[in-house]
Write a protein that holds these residues in place. Structure first.
Motif, PDB file in Angstrom:
ATOM      1  N   VAL A 147       4.007  -7.195  24.148  1.00  0.00           N
ATOM      2  CA  VAL A 147       3.994  -5.892  23.495  1.00  0.00           C
ATOM      3  C   VAL A 147       2.563  -5.364  23.514  1.00  0.00           C
ATOM      4  N   LEU A 148       2.425  -4.052  23.761  1.00  0.00           N
ATOM      5  CA  LEU A 148       1.127  -3.397  23.619  1.00  0.00           C
ATOM      6  C   LEU A 148       0.958  -3.094  22.142  1.00  0.00           C
ATOM      7  N   LEU A 149       0.032  -3.760  21.515  1.00  0.00           N
ATOM      8  CA  LEU A 149      -0.101  -3.714  20.061  1.00  0.00           C
ATOM      9  C   LEU A 149      -1.336  -2.905  19.672  1.00  0.00           C
ATOM     10  N   SER A 150      -1.105  -1.718  19.112  1.00  0.00           N
ATOM     11  CA  SER A 150      -2.211  -0.842  18.727  1.00  0.00           C
ATOM     12  C   SER A 150      -2.662  -1.086  17.297  1.00  0.00           C
ATOM     13  N   GLY A 151      -1.832  -1.722  16.506  1.00  0.00           N
ATOM     14  CA  GLY A 151      -2.126  -1.863  15.088  1.00  0.00           C
ATOM     15  C   GLY A 151      -1.481  -0.774  14.262  1.00  0.00           C
ATOM     16  N   GLY A 152      -0.840   0.178  14.939  1.00  0.00           N
ATOM     17  CA  GLY A 152      -0.141   1.247  14.242  1.00  0.00           C
ATOM     18  C   GLY A 152       1.255   0.812  13.827  1.00  0.00           C
ATOM     19  N   LEU A 153       1.922   1.690  13.140  1.00  0.00           N
ATOM     20  CA  LEU A 153       3.238   1.375  12.591  1.00  0.00           C
ATOM     21  C   LEU A 153       4.270   1.091  13.682  1.00  0.00           C
ATOM     22  N   ASP A 154       4.318   1.928  14.718  1.00  0.00           N
ATOM     23  CA  ASP A 154       5.349   1.775  15.753  1.00  0.00           C
ATOM     24  C   ASP A 154       5.257   0.433  16.470  1.00  0.00           C
ATOM     25  N   SER A 155       4.072   0.117  16.987  1.00  0.00           N
ATOM     26  CA  SER A 155       3.953  -1.135  17.751  1.00  0.00           C
ATOM     27  C   SER A 155       4.082  -2.358  16.846  1.00  0.00           C
ATOM     28  N   THR A 156       3.683  -2.242  15.579  1.00  0.00           N
ATOM     29  CA  THR A 156       3.827  -3.357  14.649  1.00  0.00           C
ATOM     30  C   THR A 156       5.296  -3.613  14.330  1.00  0.00           C
ATOM     31  N   ILE A 157       6.076  -2.553  14.154  1.00  0.00           N
ATOM     32  CA  ILE A 157       7.514  -2.719  13.913  1.00  0.00           C
ATOM     33  C   ILE A 157       8.175  -3.373  15.115  1.00  0.00           C
ATOM     34  N   ILE A 158       7.813  -2.933  16.315  1.00  0.00           N
ATOM     35  CA  ILE A 158       8.396  -3.532  17.526  1.00  0.00           C
ATOM     36  C   ILE A 158       8.013  -5.006  17.626  1.00  0.00           C
ATOM     37  N   THR A 205     -11.389   0.856  14.953  1.00  0.00           N
ATOM     38  CA  THR A 205     -10.903   0.491  13.619  1.00  0.00           C
ATOM     39  C   THR A 205      -9.506  -0.107  13.623  1.00  0.00           C
ATOM     40  N   ASP A 206      -8.684   0.234  14.616  1.00  0.00           N
ATOM     41  CA  ASP A 206      -7.312  -0.278  14.632  1.00  0.00           C
ATOM     42  C   ASP A 206      -7.230  -1.745  15.032  1.00  0.00           C
ATOM     43  N   LEU A 207      -8.287  -2.295  15.576  1.00  0.00           N
ATOM     44  CA  LEU A 207      -8.252  -3.695  16.020  1.00  0.00           C
ATOM     45  C   LEU A 207      -7.929  -4.658  14.893  1.00  0.00           C
ATOM     46  N   LYS A 208      -8.463  -4.397  13.704  1.00  0.00           N
ATOM     47  CA  LYS A 208      -8.192  -5.323  12.600  1.00  0.00           C
ATOM     48  C   LYS A 208      -6.710  -5.308  12.228  1.00  0.00           C
ATOM     49  N   TYR A 209      -6.062  -4.143  12.308  1.00  0.00           N
ATOM     50  CA  TYR A 209      -4.629  -4.066  12.006  1.00  0.00           C
ATOM     51  C   TYR A 209      -3.795  -4.719  13.115  1.00  0.00           C
ATOM     52  N   ALA A 210      -4.229  -4.540  14.348  1.00  0.00           N
ATOM     53  CA  ALA A 210      -3.547  -5.200  15.468  1.00  0.00           C
ATOM     54  C   ALA A 210      -3.674  -6.713  15.343  1.00  0.00           C
ATOM     55  N   ASP A 211      -4.838  -7.195  14.917  1.00  0.00           N
ATOM     56  CA  ASP A 211      -5.041  -8.636  14.736  1.00  0.00           C
ATOM     57  C   ASP A 211      -4.124  -9.196  13.648  1.00  0.00           C
ATOM     58  N   VAL A 212      -3.993  -8.468  12.546  1.00  0.00           N
ATOM     59  CA  VAL A 212      -3.113  -8.913  11.461  1.00  0.00           C
ATOM     60  C   VAL A 212      -1.676  -9.008  11.961  1.00  0.00           C
ATOM     61  N   ALA A 213      -1.218  -7.982  12.680  1.00  0.00           N
ATOM     62  CA  ALA A 213       0.155  -7.982  13.206  1.00  0.00           C
ATOM     63  C   ALA A 213       0.339  -9.102  14.230  1.00  0.00           C
ATOM     64  N   ALA A 214      -0.658  -9.301  15.098  1.00  0.00           N
ATOM     65  CA  ALA A 214      -0.550 -10.348  16.119  1.00  0.00           C
ATOM     66  C   ALA A 214      -0.466 -11.730  15.485  1.00  0.00           C
ATOM     67  N   LEU A 215      -1.281 -11.979  14.479  1.00  0.00           N
ATOM     68  CA  LEU A 215      -1.243 -13.284  13.817  1.00  0.00           C
ATOM     69  C   LEU A 215       0.112 -13.562  13.174  1.00  0.00           C
ATOM     70  N   LYS A 216       0.763 -12.519  12.718  1.00  0.00           N
ATOM     71  CA  LYS A 216       2.034 -12.701  12.026  1.00  0.00           C
ATOM     72  C   LYS A 216       3.227 -12.777  12.985  1.00  0.00           C
ATOM     73  N   PHE A 217       3.212 -12.008  14.090  1.00  0.00           N
ATOM     74  CA  PHE A 217       4.425 -11.842  14.894  1.00  0.00           C
ATOM     75  C   PHE A 217       4.325 -12.324  16.337  1.00  0.00           C
ATOM     76  N   VAL A 218       3.149 -12.694  16.815  1.00  0.00           N
ATOM     77  CA  VAL A 218       2.951 -12.982  18.236  1.00  0.00           C
ATOM     78  C   VAL A 218       2.352 -14.368  18.401  1.00  0.00           C
ATOM     79  N   ARG A 219       2.718 -15.052  19.473  1.00  0.00           N
ATOM     80  CA  ARG A 219       2.164 -16.398  19.679  1.00  0.00           C
ATOM     81  C   ARG A 219       0.766 -16.362  20.279  1.00  0.00           C
ATOM     82  N   LYS A 220       0.538 -15.459  21.259  1.00  0.00           N
ATOM     83  CA  LYS A 220      -0.775 -15.389  21.926  1.00  0.00           C
ATOM     84  C   LYS A 220      -1.198 -13.929  22.024  1.00  0.00           C
ATOM     85  N   LYS A 221      -2.439 -13.648  21.626  1.00  0.00           N
ATOM     86  CA  LYS A 221      -2.919 -12.272  21.692  1.00  0.00           C
ATOM     87  C   LYS A 221      -4.066 -12.144  22.682  1.00  0.00           C
TER      88      LYS A 221
END
Length: 108
Positions: free
Chosen positions: A46-57, A76-92
Motif C-alpha cells: 500500500v502507498l501509505l501517506s499517513g492520511g485517513l484514506d491510505s490508513t483505512i486501506i 509532516t505526514d511521515l510520522k502519521y504514516a510511520d504510526v499506521a505502518a507500525l500498526k498495520f504493515v509488516r515491512k515499511k
C-alpha cells in the motif's frame, strides 16, 4: 461504555444507544465500501501517506509492505504514516526526497 448525554434535533431525542448503533453501522458500511473498491486487486503493498484514506486501506488490507514518500525534511505526514505502518504493515519502506530530487523527477 455508558454515556450521560442526549442530543435534541428538531424536538426528537436521539438516545446514546441509537448514536452507538448509527456509528457502528456507518463503520461497517465504510469497511464494506473500501473492501469492494480495493479487495479485488491482488497486491501486498500500500502507498501509505499517513492520511485517513491510505490508513483505512492499510487497516483493512493489512498488506505485507507500505511505501511512503516524503518531500523535504519537513515532511509532516511521515510520522502519521510511520504510526499506521507500525500498526498495520509488516515491512515499511520510507524515502524522503529533497526539493532538488523532486524537481529533477518533474523535468523527466
Amino acid at each position: 461504555m455508558s454515556f450521560h448525554w442526549q442530543i435534541r434535533i428538531s424536538d426528537i431525542e436521539i438516545s446514546n444507544l441509537f448514536l452507538l448503533q448509527l456509528k457502528n453501522e456507518l463503520c461497517k458500511r465504510l469497511k464494506d465500501c473500501v473492501r469492494s473498491a480495493v479487495w479485488d486487486e491482488v497486491c501486498d503493498t500500500v502507498l501509505l501517506s499517513g492520511g485517513l484514506d491510505s490508513t483505512i486501506i492499510a487497516a483493512i488490507r493489512k498488506p505485507e509492505y507500505s511505501i511512503t514518500i516524503g518531500f523535504g525534511s519537513e515532511a509532516t505526514d511521515l510520522k502519521y504514516a510511520d504510526v499506521a505502518a507500525l500498526k498495520f504493515v509488516r515491512k515499511k519502506i520510507t524515502r524522503i526526497l529533497s526539493t532538488q530530487e523532486v524537481l529533477r523527477l518533474i523535468d523527466r
